[in-house]
Scaffold this active site. Structure first.
Site, PDB file in Angstrom:
ATOM      1  N   GLU A 102       0.845  -1.199   0.000  1.00 44.24           N
ATOM      2  CA  GLU A 102       0.000   0.000   0.000  1.00 44.24           C
ATOM      3  C   GLU A 102       0.877   1.245   0.000  1.00 44.24           C
ATOM      4  O   GLU A 102       1.923   1.279   0.651  1.00 44.24           O
ATOM      5  CB  GLU A 102      -0.902  -0.017   1.236  1.00 44.24           C
ATOM      6  N   GLU A 106      -3.167  10.404   2.941  1.00 48.03           N
ATOM      7  CA  GLU A 106      -4.363  10.622   3.740  1.00 48.03           C
ATOM      8  C   GLU A 106      -4.380  12.074   4.199  1.00 48.03           C
ATOM      9  O   GLU A 106      -3.377  12.575   4.723  1.00 48.03           O
ATOM     10  CB  GLU A 106      -4.412   9.692   4.956  1.00 48.03           C
TER      11      GLU A 106
END
Length: 289
Positions: A102, A106
């Site tokens: 990943e 964010e």
């Protein structure tokens, strides 16, 4: 080389990266599926725009139709305006499973007038804990800004408006896993995380301000896909042509990276002595550019 020619070189470099990152915007209908949130996610303007919304019932999200294995991913976002405390807008690449890879952007919302926190992380074979956080040098709610991931076998580069903010180098020689074998989809979601997102959960989401909405446009993937191989634009960036600057950092890019990290980085796991009292993770030795 005199000052004027140096400036010309810098401007040309920025222009090349900008053109590479924005000239091939794709249609959201063709590239993405809205995956959750009922009708809170929308594709509109002929497929050129997408929005995600969050209310007290649910957030929303989407994912790419394709899986990618290396490439440059560009997306323009305009984040939730006003009092966005407690909200998180996530935009990331990810595979699936317990040993997934990943690469994360964010955006942690904040109270009106206080800055967003840009949180980045890299997972390899299911292990993350490689956080770096930044304030942005602009208001990300006023206009669209481009957030890019360059993913190559040698490194991962995070860019904001074509300025590098982070480089995660391949440190497999030091025993550190690196994302390089699992194809990943692009995901994005807008969700409530007021138990941790703003000041460690001290500031809660003000639902009287709902719905909260983030906007997307200008998606481009110059990349290799799991199904159809490598995009020629991305292939050319590996060679000696003028587009190589789009996937590598030249001297100017390294200077800009140091500038961002000096003035806007607010957390780096590679300098957190309380977290790593017995020594930093081995990849931290390769984190300096």
């Amino acid at each position: 080389m005199g000052p004027s020619s140096s400036l010309t070189t810098i401007v040309a470099t920025v222009l090349l990266v900008t053109l590479f990152g924005s000239a091939y915007a794709s249609n959201f209908f063709d590239e993405f599926d809205l995956t959750w949130g009922d009708h809170r996610g929308k594709i509109f303007n002929g497929g050129n725009m997408l929005s995600l919304s969050l209310d007290q019932v649910s957030g929303s999200g989407f994912k790419s139709k394709k899986e990618y294995l290396f490439g440059r991913i560009d997306m323009q976002l305009k984040l939730v305006a006003g009092n966005s405390a407690g909200t998180v807008t996530a935009y990331y690449l990810s595979s699936q499973g317990a040993t997934h890879d990943e690469i994360d952007f964010e955006f942690l919302g904040n109270e009106t007038g206080k800055p967003y926190v840009l949180h980045t992380n890299v997972f390899a074979q299911g292990k993350g804990d490689r956080e770096q956080q930044f304030y942005l040098w602009f208001d990300p709610t006023k206009n669209f800004h481009t957030y890019s991931i360059v993913w190559r076998p040698q490194h991962i580069i995070f860019l904001v408006d074509n300025l590098p903010i982070r480089v995660f180098n391949n440190a497999e020689k030091l025993g550190v896993p690196f994302p390089k074998s699992q194809p990943m989809r692009i995901y994005s979601s807008l969700w409530n995380a007021d138990d941790w997102a703003t000041r460690g959960g001290l500031v809660k989401t003000d639902w009287s301000k709902a719905p909260f909405t983030a906007y997307y446009r200008g998606f481009n993937a110059a990349a290799c896909t799991a199904s159809s191989g490598c995009d020629p634009k991305f292939k050319s960036s590996f060679g000696d042509g003028k587009l190589q600057v789009a996937t590598e950092l030249n001297a100017y890019g390294r200077r800009r990276l140091r500038w961002v990290q000096k003035y806007f980085m607010i957390y780096n796991y590679c300098s957190d002595l309380k977290r790593f009292p017995r020594g930093f993770p081995p990849e931290c030795k390769k984190s300096r550019v």
